[in-house]
Scaffold this active site. Structure first.
Site, PDB file in Angstrom:
ATOM      1  N   ASP A   2       0.801  -1.218   0.000  1.00  0.00           N
ATOM      2  CA  ASP A   2       0.000   0.000   0.000  1.00  0.00           C
ATOM      3  C   ASP A   2       0.829   1.262   0.000  1.00  0.00           C
ATOM      4  OD1 ASP A   2      -2.787  -0.499   0.084  1.00  0.00           O
ATOM      5  OD2 ASP A   2      -2.315  -1.654   1.891  1.00  0.00           O
ATOM      6  N   ASN A  50      -8.942  -4.995  -7.645  1.00  0.00           N
ATOM      7  CA  ASN A  50      -8.113  -4.036  -8.390  1.00  0.00           C
ATOM      8  C   ASN A  50      -8.464  -3.963  -9.883  1.00  0.00           C
ATOM      9  OD1 ASN A  50      -5.072  -4.604  -6.416  1.00  0.00           O
ATOM     10  ND2 ASN A  50      -6.635  -3.013  -6.203  1.00  0.00           N
TER      11      ASN A  50
HETATM   12  C1  FPP Z   1      -1.154  -0.827  -3.878  1.00  0.00           C
HETATM   13  O1  FPP Z   1      -0.902   0.542  -3.919  1.00  0.00           O
HETATM   14  C2  FPP Z   1      -0.414  -1.536  -4.945  1.00  0.00           C
HETATM   15  C3  FPP Z   1      -1.000  -2.189  -5.990  1.00  0.00           C
HETATM   16  C4  FPP Z   1      -2.458  -2.253  -6.168  1.00  0.00           C
HETATM   17  C5  FPP Z   1      -0.207  -2.855  -7.064  1.00  0.00           C
HETATM   18  C6  FPP Z   1       1.180  -3.338  -6.710  1.00  0.00           C
HETATM   19  C7  FPP Z   1       1.782  -4.100  -7.839  1.00  0.00           C
HETATM   20  C8  FPP Z   1       3.048  -3.976  -8.313  1.00  0.00           C
HETATM   21  C9  FPP Z   1       4.039  -3.050  -7.706  1.00  0.00           C
HETATM   22  C10 FPP Z   1       3.410  -4.788  -9.519  1.00  0.00           C
HETATM   23  C11 FPP Z   1       4.713  -5.518  -9.521  1.00  0.00           C
HETATM   24  C12 FPP Z   1       4.900  -6.462  -8.389  1.00  0.00           C
HETATM   25  C13 FPP Z   1       5.232  -7.780  -8.398  1.00  0.00           C
HETATM   26  C14 FPP Z   1       5.492  -8.423  -7.104  1.00  0.00           C
HETATM   27  C15 FPP Z   1       5.310  -8.677  -9.581  1.00  0.00           C
HETATM   28  P1  FPP Z   1      -2.070   1.614  -4.232  1.00  0.00           P
HETATM   29  O2  FPP Z   1      -2.083   1.864  -5.716  1.00  0.00           O
HETATM   30  O3  FPP Z   1      -3.357   1.107  -3.679  1.00  0.00           O
HETATM   31  O4  FPP Z   1      -1.541   2.863  -3.492  1.00  0.00           O
HETATM   32  P2  FPP Z   1      -2.437   4.018  -2.845  1.00  0.00           P
HETATM   33  O5  FPP Z   1      -3.227   3.368  -1.754  1.00  0.00           O
HETATM   34  O6  FPP Z   1      -1.422   4.988  -2.342  1.00  0.00           O
HETATM   35  O7  FPP Z   1      -3.287   4.582  -3.942  1.00  0.00           O
END
Ligand code: FPP
Length: 225
Positions: A2, A50
């Site tokens: 997050d 997501n």
């Molecule tokens: C949450 O942050 C993160 C995600 C929904 C996606 C994470 C995925 C990657 C980094 C892809 C690559 C990883 C691997 C392990 C292959 P958010 O977007 O919800 O952040 P926010 O809450 O600040 O908006």
């Protein structure tokens, strides 16, 4: 993971730049876990919810996962890390499904750490799918409905039944929710949360999480000694 999006806006960048920074944190965390002799690490990369994000963010994330798998598969093999993916992989683009299968196959014999990546993963979906698979086994005569499965027998229908339940769940960016993560498996997991955004998650934060965990009195529902 997050806080990738918030990290990006704090730096005046697009959300995908935050995810790229988040992916670099994953690489570091894998190394720290290996050094700490942690046997299993599950990273929540993309939830069933997501998919409702913008088309551009979703396709950027799929590409980023593919890129990471391509770039890191050699390093996983070299450092004896077995990679596995849990989730509804049939939802993913075919090219990513193939890439996942290839890295899983290449690293199948690695017996150091296991890195599980939860993609198109939802705890409720996992449990519902397990129930459907059990129902199919009853229908096809592989399971006996007059002796329904207990907890251990039901676990065999989950995505990765051989993987032990998580001891510690780390949640970054000041959130205090489980957000559909490992609902079955986290029954007795310890929680540790931090306001730090995932791209900024540093070795000192990781160490603080492990230190906090070491002080927890885990009774698993039993009585205090
Ligand atoms: C949450 O942050 C993160 C995600 C929904 C996606 C994470 C995925 C990657 C980094 C892809 C690559 C990883 C691997 C392990 C292959 P958010 O977007 O919800 O952040 P926010 O809450 O600040 O908006």
């Amino acid at each position: 993971m997050d806080g990738n999006g918030r990290w990006a806006s704090a730096h005046g960048l697009v959300r995908l730049a935050g995810h790229r920074a988040g992916a670099r944190t994953v690489e570091r965390v894998v190394d720290w876990c290996r050094d700490a002799c942690i046997g299993y690490l599950t990273i929540y990369a993309f939830s069933t919810e997501n998919w409702s994000r913008s088309k551009a963010e979703v396709s950027g994330l799929m590409k980023l996962m593919g890129l990471m798998l391509r770039e890191k598969s050699g390093a996983f093999l070299k450092s004896n890390v077995r990679l596995r993916v849990v989730g509804r992989r049939s939802d993913l683009p075919l090219s990513l499904q193939r890439q996942i299968a290839s890295v899983e196959e290449k690293t199948a014999a690695c017996d150091g750490m296991q890195l599980l990546i939860a993609v198109s993963y939802g705890g409720r979906a996992e449990i519902a799918e397990a129930a459907r698979r059990y129902a199919c086994d009853v229908r096809d005569g592989r399971a006996d409905a007059s002796a329904p499965p207990d907890d251990d027998a039901f676990r065999r229908y989950l995505y990765a039944p051989d993987v032990p339940d998580p001891d510690l769940i780390i949640r970054t960016s000041g959130e205090f929710r489980l957000s559909n993560f490992l609902l079955w498996q986290s029954a007795y997991a310890e929680f540790w949360t931090t306001p730090v955004l995932w791209p900024d998650f540093a070795k000192a934060d990781f160490d603080a999480a492990l230190e906090a965990y070491a002080t927890r009195d885990r009774r698993m529902g039993g009585r205090r000694a």
